[in-house]
Design an enzyme around this catalytic site. Structure first.
Site, PDB file in Angstrom:
ATOM      1  N   GLU A  63      -7.599  -0.492   1.650  1.00  0.00           N
ATOM      2  CA  GLU A  63      -7.680   0.961   1.448  1.00  0.00           C
ATOM      3  C   GLU A  63      -8.917   1.554   2.109  1.00  0.00           C
ATOM      4  OE1 GLU A  63      -4.148   0.515  -0.216  1.00  0.00           O
ATOM      5  OE2 GLU A  63      -5.086   2.409   0.332  1.00  0.00           O
TER       6      GLU A  63
ATOM      7  N   CYS B 121       0.843  -1.192   0.000  1.00  0.00           N
ATOM      8  CA  CYS B 121       0.000   0.000   0.000  1.00  0.00           C
ATOM      9  C   CYS B 121       0.878   1.240   0.000  1.00  0.00           C
ATOM     10  CB  CYS B 121      -0.895  -0.036   1.231  1.00  0.00           C
ATOM     11  SG  CYS B 121      -1.796   1.492   1.544  1.00  0.00           S
TER      12      CYS B 121
ATOM     13  N   HIS C 180      -8.115   2.451   5.559  1.00  0.00           N
ATOM     14  CA  HIS C 180      -7.508   3.785   5.666  1.00  0.00           C
ATOM     15  C   HIS C 180      -8.576   4.877   5.572  1.00  0.00           C
ATOM     16  CE1 HIS C 180      -3.509   2.276   5.738  1.00  0.00           C
ATOM     17  NE2 HIS C 180      -3.445   1.929   4.466  1.00  0.00           N
TER      18      HIS C 180
END
Length: 445
Positions: A177, A50, A180
């Protein structure tokens, strides 16, 4: 005479910043925090990952928190689609990625086709307007922005897939993701979804307890009678991936850590455990079980699978792998010149079953059937008196081993099937053993 120009401190400061960044990376992955660009650190840096910065609170938490949404019902929109998959496949992968998080929190997610959404999904190449450039195939796969920005971007130079080991799995990268986007930083736990390195395709994926603790620290637990509904556009199927159990045979050809016997088990110089089965290896930690398996030859180039035994020397930094009548010797994942060699050159047996290095005398012990050989890696050995009986070495320990290892606590662990024994410094198997390998080492339910 002119006064000499004063030496600038800037290069020194930059070098110190570089070393500090390396130490942070090494700490993140459990490597010795030397600040040196060694082979183990380079190997980590080469792996797909990532693009979000590693901001773990190393002193307190295994996960880190970057922000929080002020509401629990969020909308999302897929702005464009990768040509690698059909629109339906992309929609399903993204939907399932959101569902991992809504299953364990009060959060709900609604897909919309137009208008302003809280969270946006976009595929892009190179520079794409957010000052975080993608770097082509491999390395950085995707990146995302923290609450309440809501953007998640995926590198279109990757080959996005679902249901196969080929390419890069969109479902798991998207789930990472989205973590996040919801406010989680990276985790120090290798097997957690929020670990920064790409784990590979896993049809049986479930959130790690570290992921769950992190997201519930932000939003609380999901109430038992509540439902996390995702409203999906008409052109996207509403079915989601089945909730497989860990006892089901994997269809991808990867071994199941809860079912497989071990081929070999080593503890590296960086104090990481590597458990081998077939063509794959798991990274195993003390408390968090096995991560997702990866191909052996991604770490040890030219090394075959289906090993007979392996051992890492904490004193020379060498790792020895045995298969058939051959021995491979590596240092820092690099095959040393002249290897593989025949084990007959060292008077060792073909097809050994297990090996470990004993801290008591730094000797390497190699096992086959009910016998063992004691080998000094640094000099010629007279092994004419071997094999000797395992029962004369250990007390209350088994023979016909699958694997053996000296762990971080100095104890010796012997593995056979799903059972393992712990042996103390007096070479006596401790009371209370054997125990279940899958439950204790692999953290299977």
């Amino acid at each position: 005479m002119d006064k000499p120009a004063e030496k600038s401190d800037k290069p020194v400061e930059q070098w110190e910043d570089f070393m500090e960044a390396l130490r942070s990376l090494q700490s993140m992955f459990g490597l010795p925090t030397t600040g040196a660009l060694d082979r183990d650190t380079l190997e980590i840096m080469r792996q797909p990952r990532c693009g979000v910065e590693d901001t773990v609170n190393h002193k307190i938490l295994k996960f880190s928190i970057l922000g929080r949404w002020r509401r629990k019902h969020l909308t999302y929109r897929i702005l464009n689609y990768t040509p690698d998959m059909t629109r339906s496949e992309v929609g399903k992968a993204i939907q399932t990625a959101f569902k991992y998080w809504s299953d364990v929190t009060p959060l709900t997610f609604q897909a919309i086709k137009s208008g302003r959404a809280d969270i946006t999904i976009r595929f892009a190449r190179g520079s794409h307007g957010d000052n975080v450039r993608f770097d082509g195939p491999g390395r950085t796969l995707a990146h995302a922005f923290t609450p309440e920005d809501g953007r998640a971007h995926f590198d279109e130079d990757e080959t996005w897939t679902e249901g196969t080991n080929r390419g890069t799995n969109l479902r798991l990268v998207a789930a990472h993701e989205i973590g996040h986007v919801l406010g989680l930083g990276h985790s120090k736990i290798d097997s957690a979804l929020m670990a920064p390195l790409y784990p590979g395709y896993n049809p049986f994926f479930k959130l790690h307890s570290d992921d769950i603790k992190g997201i519930q620290a932000l939003y609380g637990k999901r109430e038992a009678d509540s439902e996390s509904i995702i409203v999906v556009p008409p052109n996207i199927t509403t079915s989601v991936a089945p909730n497989f159990t860990t006892s089901m045979p994997p269809t991808s050809g990867k071994p199941d850590p809860c079912m497989a016997d071990l081929d070999a088990f080593i503890l590296s110089s960086s104090q990481k455990g590597y458990a081998f089965k077939g063509d794959y290896v798991w990274i195993v930690s003390d408390y968090y079980g096995a991560g997702n398996p990866i191909k052996i030859n991604r770490l040890w180039k030219e090394l075959p699978g289906n090993l007979d035994a392996a051992v890492h020397s904490q004193y020379t930094g060498r790792t020895y792998f045995f298969k058939g009548d051959k021995m491979w010797r590596y240092r820092n994942f690099v095959l040393q010149k002249g290897f593989p060699k025949s084990v007959t050159l060292y008077d060792l047996p073909p097809n050994p079953e297990a090996a470990f290095q004993w801290k008591g005398n730094r000797q390497i012990f190699i096992f086959k059937g009910d016998g063992y050989w004691q080998w000094n890696e640094n000099r010629w050995n007279d092994l004419s008196s071997y094999p000797k009986k395992i029962r004369n070495l250990f007390t209350r320990a088994p023979s016909n081993l699958d694997a053996a290892i000296t762990w971080k606590n100095g104890k010796i662990y012997l593995f056979r099937g799903d059972q393992y024994w712990r042996v103390n410094n007096q070479l006596i198997a401790e009371t209370g053993y054997p125990k279940s390998k899958s439950k204790v080492w692999m953290q299977c339910l």
